[in-house]
Scaffold this motif. Sequence first.
Motif, PDB file in Angstrom:
ATOM      1  N   SER A 149       0.884  -1.138   0.056  1.00 28.90           N
ATOM      2  CA  SER A 149       0.092  -0.052  -0.144  1.00 28.90           C
ATOM      3  C   SER A 149       0.786   1.368  -0.051  1.00 28.90           C
ATOM      4  O   SER A 149       0.488   2.235  -0.640  1.00 28.90           O
ATOM      5  CB  SER A 149      -0.942   0.077   1.215  1.00 28.90           C
ATOM      6  N   LEU A 150       2.013   1.277   0.816  1.00 27.51           N
ATOM      7  CA  LEU A 150       2.760   2.430   0.990  1.00 27.51           C
ATOM      8  C   LEU A 150       3.536   2.463  -0.454  1.00 27.51           C
ATOM      9  O   LEU A 150       3.505   3.837  -1.004  1.00 27.51           O
ATOM     10  CB  LEU A 150       3.629   2.163   1.990  1.00 27.51           C
ATOM     11  N   LEU A 151       4.106   1.350  -1.119  1.00 26.22           N
ATOM     12  CA  LEU A 151       4.733   1.767  -2.267  1.00 26.22           C
ATOM     13  C   LEU A 151       3.808   1.976  -3.303  1.00 26.22           C
ATOM     14  O   LEU A 151       4.248   3.014  -4.147  1.00 26.22           O
ATOM     15  CB  LEU A 151       5.348   0.252  -2.510  1.00 26.22           C
ATOM     16  N   ARG A 152       2.459   1.793  -3.489  1.00 26.14           N
ATOM     17  CA  ARG A 152       1.318   2.143  -4.300  1.00 26.14           C
ATOM     18  C   ARG A 152       1.134   3.517  -4.060  1.00 26.14           C
ATOM     19  O   ARG A 152       0.937   4.483  -5.261  1.00 26.14           O
ATOM     20  CB  ARG A 152       0.246   1.348  -4.252  1.00 26.14           C
ATOM     21  N   TRP A 153       1.281   3.944  -2.875  1.00 26.52           N
ATOM     22  CA  TRP A 153       0.659   5.345  -2.561  1.00 26.52           C
ATOM     23  C   TRP A 153       1.910   6.315  -3.344  1.00 26.52           C
ATOM     24  O   TRP A 153       1.503   7.362  -4.050  1.00 26.52           O
ATOM     25  CB  TRP A 153       0.654   5.523  -1.229  1.00 26.52           C
ATOM     26  N   HIS A 154       3.172   5.853  -3.208  1.00 26.46           N
ATOM     27  CA  HIS A 154       4.157   6.711  -3.529  1.00 26.46           C
ATOM     28  C   HIS A 154       4.204   6.678  -5.299  1.00 26.46           C
ATOM     29  O   HIS A 154       4.644   7.817  -5.788  1.00 26.46           O
ATOM     30  CB  HIS A 154       5.563   6.293  -3.189  1.00 26.46           C
ATOM     31  N   ASP A 155       4.060   5.762  -5.905  1.00 26.27           N
ATOM     32  CA  ASP A 155       3.941   5.683  -7.132  1.00 26.27           C
ATOM     33  C   ASP A 155       2.762   6.555  -7.813  1.00 26.27           C
ATOM     34  O   ASP A 155       3.074   7.063  -8.722  1.00 26.27           O
ATOM     35  CB  ASP A 155       3.663   4.187  -7.611  1.00 26.27           C
ATOM     36  N   SER A 156       1.867   6.731  -7.265  1.00 24.71           N
ATOM     37  CA  SER A 156       0.651   7.480  -7.531  1.00 24.71           C
ATOM     38  C   SER A 156       0.619   8.920  -6.961  1.00 24.71           C
ATOM     39  O   SER A 156      -0.254   9.722  -7.301  1.00 24.71           O
ATOM     40  CB  SER A 156      -0.590   6.722  -7.282  1.00 24.71           C
ATOM     41  N   HIS A 157       1.402   9.533  -6.055  1.00 23.20           N
ATOM     42  CA  HIS A 157       1.743  10.782  -5.624  1.00 23.20           C
ATOM     43  C   HIS A 157       3.045  11.227  -5.937  1.00 23.20           C
ATOM     44  O   HIS A 157       3.584  11.730  -4.911  1.00 23.20           O
ATOM     45  CB  HIS A 157       1.169  10.526  -4.281  1.00 23.20           C
ATOM     46  N   GLN A 158       3.430  11.306  -7.044  1.00 21.55           N
ATOM     47  CA  GLN A 158       4.683  12.004  -7.373  1.00 21.55           C
ATOM     48  C   GLN A 158       4.568  13.345  -7.629  1.00 21.55           C
ATOM     49  O   GLN A 158       5.643  14.032  -7.950  1.00 21.55           O
ATOM     50  CB  GLN A 158       5.275  11.132  -8.561  1.00 21.55           C
ATOM     51  N   TYR A 159       3.343  13.907  -7.971  1.00 21.69           N
ATOM     52  CA  TYR A 159       3.051  15.287  -8.170  1.00 21.69           C
ATOM     53  C   TYR A 159       2.277  15.779  -7.555  1.00 21.69           C
ATOM     54  O   TYR A 159       1.054  15.169  -6.891  1.00 21.69           O
ATOM     55  CB  TYR A 159       2.799  15.254  -9.852  1.00 21.69           C
ATOM     56  N   CYS A 160       2.130  17.225  -7.098  1.00 20.71           N
ATOM     57  CA  CYS A 160       1.199  18.013  -6.334  1.00 20.71           C
ATOM     58  C   CYS A 160      -0.268  17.942  -6.995  1.00 20.71           C
ATOM     59  O   CYS A 160      -0.149  18.200  -8.460  1.00 20.71           O
ATOM     60  CB  CYS A 160       1.803  19.167  -6.049  1.00 20.71           C
ATOM     61  N   SER A 161      -1.200  17.798  -6.225  1.00 20.88           N
ATOM     62  CA  SER A 161      -2.619  17.803  -6.982  1.00 20.88           C
ATOM     63  C   SER A 161      -3.028  19.203  -7.306  1.00 20.88           C
ATOM     64  O   SER A 161      -3.815  19.611  -7.963  1.00 20.88           O
ATOM     65  CB  SER A 161      -3.811  16.910  -6.085  1.00 20.88           C
ATOM     66  N   LYS A 162      -2.277  20.423  -6.560  1.00 22.47           N
ATOM     67  CA  LYS A 162      -2.732  21.485  -6.982  1.00 22.47           C
ATOM     68  C   LYS A 162      -1.970  22.221  -7.798  1.00 22.47           C
ATOM     69  O   LYS A 162      -2.283  23.048  -8.586  1.00 22.47           O
ATOM     70  CB  LYS A 162      -2.682  22.290  -5.322  1.00 22.47           C
ATOM     71  N   THR A 163      -0.415  22.058  -7.802  1.00 22.58           N
ATOM     72  CA  THR A 163       0.483  22.831  -8.665  1.00 22.58           C
ATOM     73  C   THR A 163       0.837  21.998  -9.880  1.00 22.58           C
ATOM     74  O   THR A 163       1.307  22.601 -10.532  1.00 22.58           O
ATOM     75  CB  THR A 163       1.623  23.261  -7.744  1.00 22.58           C
ATOM     76  N   GLY A 164       0.933  20.669  -9.754  1.00 19.17           N
ATOM     77  CA  GLY A 164       1.352  19.624 -10.836  1.00 19.17           C
ATOM     78  C   GLY A 164       2.968  19.673 -10.861  1.00 19.17           C
ATOM     79  O   GLY A 164       3.554  18.950 -11.732  1.00 19.17           O
TER      80      GLY A 164
END
Length: 338
Positions: A149-164
């Motif tokens: 779960s933690l590895l998956r989370w980092h894979d999908s959160h490499q960019y900020c959802s506000k600034t990109g």
Amino acid sequence: MAAIYQAVYRRASSLVCRLHSTYVRKMRYLNELKEDDTLCRQAQTSGTFYLFHNLSPFLQKVGEKYVVPQLSAAEMKRMLEKLRETEQCIEKSVLIGCSDEHVPHFALDLEALEKSIMESELKGSFTDLRKALFVVDVKDAPLLASAQSLLRWHDSHQYCSKTGQPTQRNVAGSKCVCHASGITYYPQMSPVVIMLVSDGSQCLLARQPSFPQGMYTALSGFCDMGENVEETVRREVAEEVGLEVESLWYSASQHWPFPSSCLMIACHVLVRAQQPEISMNTLELEEARWFGLEEIVEGLKREPGSSKQDNGSFLPWFPPKQAIAHQLICEWVKQQTS
């Protein structure tokens, strides 16, 4: 007699204190690793590593059992050198725990390396997590689930959802920061209710088309925004099987990595025996039906591989011990037989 009792009490109290102190020290050490990048980077040189490839954990078969090997930092270094990979990839590992002796545990996904070569070198195989949870020891299942779960989370959160803009993670992998916006992101879990419905003498289990043949389990569903647990349970039971909940009570909770990181909140549900028959939501379920005590007891004994009959049909079987649905079903059996 009083003196003996006091001596026993003091000894028991001392043992409890020592156990408590060990736990407290371990939790505080883990918190230090999460907050101090330098300390965590040092810990990577003395810790152990659980390996993944495209989010599938590495397992080894020892006799009839499957074990989850831990590679020491030295073993990791030798393997990476042999595969001509730099040690920098270790920086992508995430902290997932530590032993009572403060040996830190990390999980690392080596998706960039050739899977078959690693499997040959390490004498094991990378196994889909859904399959792995059926075969590993009960104590290893939560660790694999949280690591993936933690590895998956980092894979999908490499960019900020506000600034990109790209985010920067800390060494432990317990958070990532967007320096452009100042937002700090932490791994999150989605709350999911899982409930075993009973009318007093029977329990209701269901299956989806995607389930393995013959497997039935308890109803479940995600909490909607603004709902509490009780409201979600009542809504899900009504939506999926058309029954109205009379009462419910909490059993336990469990982290579950599918479809992403979830917090399973397990409840027992009682519906009125005089209610209409099941009205199944065919958009979500393939089958839902009542099971009596005898059929449940037999199903708990059955292994997935032994459920197929000569005529091609499948006898019912239930989720493995690692799943909280199994606990709910066993609790219901105890309630019926007590």
